[in-house]
Design a protein around this motif. Structure first.
Motif, mmCIF file in Angstrom:
data_model
loop_
_atom_site.group_PDB
_atom_site.id
_atom_site.type_symbol
_atom_site.label_atom_id
_atom_site.label_comp_id
_atom_site.label_asym_id
_atom_site.label_seq_id
_atom_site.Cartn_x
_atom_site.Cartn_y
_atom_site.Cartn_z
ATOM 1 N N TYR A 105 0.841 -1.193 0.000
ATOM 2 C CA TYR A 105 0.000 0.000 0.000
ATOM 3 C C TYR A 105 0.876 1.243 0.000
ATOM 4 C CZ TYR A 105 0.731 1.190 4.988
ATOM 5 O OH TYR A 105 1.266 1.570 6.189
ATOM 6 N N VAL B 247 -3.428 -1.593 -2.104
ATOM 7 C CA VAL B 247 -4.304 -0.457 -1.824
ATOM 8 C C VAL B 247 -3.548 0.795 -2.255
ATOM 9 C CG1 VAL B 247 -5.577 0.837 -0.087
ATOM 10 C CG2 VAL B 247 -5.377 -1.657 0.114
ATOM 11 N N ARG C 191 -8.772 0.201 4.471
ATOM 12 C CA ARG C 191 -7.511 -0.403 4.001
ATOM 13 C C ARG C 191 -7.189 -1.654 4.811
ATOM 14 N NH1 ARG C 191 -2.996 3.804 4.083
ATOM 15 N NH2 ARG C 191 -3.048 3.466 6.339
#
Length: 763
Positions: A628, A652, A748
């Motif tokens: 992420y 993400v 997330r």
């Protein structure tokens, strides 16, 4: 029915997993559980003593008095005061002066932010950059004013230092900030007898009681005079700039859910992007008593990205300017003859790739000796050079070796010494650790003044005879030492941060790890965070927190809590951060990997690092790797699935600059070059969207002024056209860094739990 029941059980399992982890370790109070990690310092006027306050836990503070000669510590008499009284404000306050204080600027945005000391409304002195996720303790004086700007020059606000240390958190958002208006009082000549100012499109001049008159008459709406008028020391001449304005590039978005009305609001602002026509300045020489301006031949400054850092010689015979050519492969110091306007080259820096002008420009004038200190990566590392201004010749390379100068702290023209921070100067240490060094201008002798195995931050006494050395590592709490500025000798230890309560609460230090990169020889550095209830007999999915912006290096080296990463780890993940090739503050070759190649993002090094780490850590399950990041990290996170989907399984990507042609002009042209070439399309996530594998969550704030939100929507469009499955979260009323809001963080975390652990929690 069976499918529905199965999904219900998976969702329940994921929810129980999240709840169980949350109860195991509560990270919400961690920042309050460190004692003696902060000092509020106050130096005595006679230069013989120091008083400081240090936190001793639970909002309690202790005052200590230190004898600078002996290092002896005794209870001090500094009056009590509360920290954190400095605030970020809108319009610029009037400057003032007072006792020495420190402001801590903490950059919580996803982009570098620039600091400027404002001596008055018209003068801004650059004091460097605070990188994303980093903080800086800036020494100043009560009443002094500081401005925070984005890299594109947008002002985020002003800070007036108060009488106690203040903490300023910078989130990169411009909220109700009003730029200070240019005062028509203008710029006074050194003798105070005349003043130049801008009126209409021209420079005007006034003197004594006489009415102001135009000093120039050729300024027009299409070609106005702009910026500061810079007087020569003798007050007989001045340099001004006439500028063809940049093109207008408006970015538009809709605020769907404003708090003060039912109907949406329409927003529009100027935002130059790569390839746009930038402002084109030309230099003008003005002479007192003469009307009109002498045009400096623009052939010496073709296609200027910027003309700045003006400096007059002490005899007023020459004015120097730093010329940065668009494309950032040529950076020059030019000298302009004050009588004829003739131009000569003092320094001519060139690169086949890019010059890192925004991070590594060092330009320090020694007028008494006709010398100039300059920074260059011409030998493969960022080092200092001493120039003879009259000839433009290099007198001496001041620093050299397989290490680099991070920044110049102080130049002492009388002792002929330069104080600087260096990276990699101690063999065997992490090459990103910053150490204090000093070099003699006449001999090139370098003296290293800090020794502790960590990264160092320096606060000098007012007379610069001693300094406080605050040093730490990601796995070593802060140590505060008092040292001699002459030879680095330890005078005494002041404080040592105590993290006992933090460890009792469940915190564990990250594990530093180094492995070889893609070439099998280059050291790649990062860290590993485990869950608080780590069991080496279990198998854990791995999540990488990525930000590969070439302007900096992004794995923290000083002691920080790493709260966000620990929050993920406590759910049952191994969390890693890595600096791969293409990021900053190593060799020039290491950095050059990013040039016209942002899609690389150091992934071959990152993957090799994780594979090496897993060989000795069988509990790292590399069949379940997530990633992420935000901003440039958002581009990187999605790129992991597009280009390395055989390794990364879940991503993400928050507020990503998914196509570098859609993002801000300065940052992208700095690394991707100009004019726009095919490399821009090749590094675009839009171009490669059809290659998506794995699970992707895109997050964007609808009010993002840092990265055009349309960049995310364009990659969404490409994914739809390629018939790819993905998740999209648009957060109304939120700007850059939407994934760092409480809701964004929760989504997330849930996405990783669901796709790396098989749970469906909070869906």
């Amino acid at each position: 029915m069976h499918s529905i029941f199965t999904r219900f059980l998976i969702g329940l399992l994921g929810l129980l997993l999240l709840l169980g982890r949350a109860s195991a370790t509560d990270v919400s109070e961690w920042p309050q559980l460190i004692a003696r990690d902060r000092l509020e310092t106050q130096w005595s006027e006679d230069g013989k003593s120091l008083s400081y306050r240090t936190n001793i836990g639970q909002d309690r503070w202790e005052t200590v008095h230190v004898d600078l000669a002996t290092g002896k510590r005794t209870p001090g008499q500094r009056p009590p005061s509360a920290p954190g009284t400095s605030t970020l404000v809108g319009a610029m306050p009037e400057p003032a002066g007072g006792p020495a204080v420190t402001i801590t600027f903490e950059n919580t945005s996803g982009a570098p932010l620039h600091l400027f000391w404002r001596s008055d409304h018209d003068n801004a002195v650059a004091y460097g950059v605070v990188a994303p996720g980093r903080s800086r303790n800036q020494g100043t004086y009560a009443g002094h004013v500081w401005e925070v700007r984005t890299a594109s020059g947008e002002s985020l606000g002003f800070v007036r230092a108060e009488t106690t240390t203040g903490l300023i958190q910078l989130d990169g958002m411009k909220a109700n900030v009003v730029e200070p208006k240019k005062r028509e009082s203008g710029w006074k000549s050194p003798d105070g007898r005349h003043r130049a100012f801008l009126r209409g499109h021209n420079v005007w001049i006034a003197g004594g009681k006489a009415e102001p008159v135009p000093w120039t008459t050729d300024g027009t709406a299409e070609f106005p005079y702009r910026g500061e008028v810079r007087w020569s020391p003798d007050g007989k001449r001045a340099i001004a700039m006439q500028e063809h304005p940049a093109e207008k590039h408006r970015v538009h978005f809709v605020e769907s859910s404003p708090e003060d009305q039912l109907q949406p609001k329409w927003h529009s602002f100027d935002y130059l992007k790569p390839g746009d026509e930038i402002a084109q300045p030309e230099l003008r020489l003005l002479t007192l008593g003469e009307s009109g301006a002498l045009r400096i031949d623009p052939r010496f400054t073709p296609n200027a990205w910027s003309l700045n850092r003006f400096h007059w010689s002490s005899d007023s015979q020459e004015c120097f300017v730093l010329y940065n050519q668009r494309g950032h492969q040529r950076l020059q110091v030019l000298g302009i003859n004050a009588t004829t306007g003739a131009v000569r080259t003092v320094v001519d820096e060139r690169s086949a790739t890019f010059i890192d002008y925004s991070q590594k420009t060092e330009l320090h004038w020694l007028d008494a000796t006709g010398e100039l200190i300059w920074a260059s990566e011409r030998d493969g590392w960022n080092h200092l050079y001493l120039y003879e201004v009259a000839t433009g010749n290099v007198k001496r390379q001041l620093t050299k070796g397989a290490w680099l100068v991070r920044k110049v702290l102080h130049v002492d023209p009388e002792k002929r010494q330069v104080w600087f921070m260096a990276c990699g100067i101690h063999a065997g240490e992490d090459p990103y650790h910053e150490h204090l060094g000093r070099v003699d201008l006449d001999t090139g002798k370098v003296t290293v003044l800090t020794q502790g195995d960590g990264t160092h931050e320096i606060e000098f006494s007012p007379n610069r005879t001693v300094f406080i050395d605050r040093w730490s590592r990601i796995d070593l709490p802060t140590i505060h030492e008092l040292r001699s500025a002459r030879d680095g000798r330890l005078i005494g230890e002041l404080e040592r941060a105590d993290v006992t309560e933090l460890r009792v609460a469940g915190w564990t230090a990250p594990e530093r790890f180094m492995a070889k990169g893609r070439d099998g020889t280059t050291d790649i550095h990062g860290f590993i965070i485990r869950p608080g209830d780590f069991d080496p007999q279990k198998s854990y999915p791995v999540i990488e927190n990525i930000y590969a912006g070439p302007h900096g290096q992004h794995v923290p080296k000083d002691f920080t809590i790493q709260k966000t990463n620990h929050e993920l780890a406590e759910l049952g993940f191994i969390v890693v951060r890595i600096d791969g090739m293409g990021t900053n503050w190593r060799s020039k070759a290491f950095h050059d990997v990013c040039w016209k190649n942002l899609k690389d993002a150091g992934f071959p090094d990152r993957i090799a690092w994780m594979q090496a780490a897993a060989k000795g850590r069988p509990w790292m399950d590399l069949s379940r790797v997530g990633i992420y990041g935000g901003s440039a990290g958002g581009q990187n996170a999605m790129g992991a699935l597009l280009h390395h989907g055989d390794f990364y399984k879940v991503a993400v990507a928050d507020c990503g600059c998914h196509d570098n042609r859609m993002d801000k002009i300065w940052w992208n042209e700095a690394w991707m070059g100009w004019p726009i070439g095919p490399e821009y399309a090749d590094s675009s996530n839009v171009t490669h969207a059809k290659n998506l594998t794995g699970e992707l969550l895109l997050i964007v704030g609808e009010l993002d002024r840092n990265v055009d939100p349309a960049s995310t929507m364009q990659v969404v469009d490409a994914l739809v056209k390629a018939d790819k499955d993905f998740d999209l979260l648009v957060i109304p009323g939120t700007g850059h860094g939407a994934a760092e809001t409480p809701y964004g963080k929760r989504r997330r975390r849930d996405f990783f739990v669901r796709h790396l652990m098989g749970g469906g929690a909070q869906r």
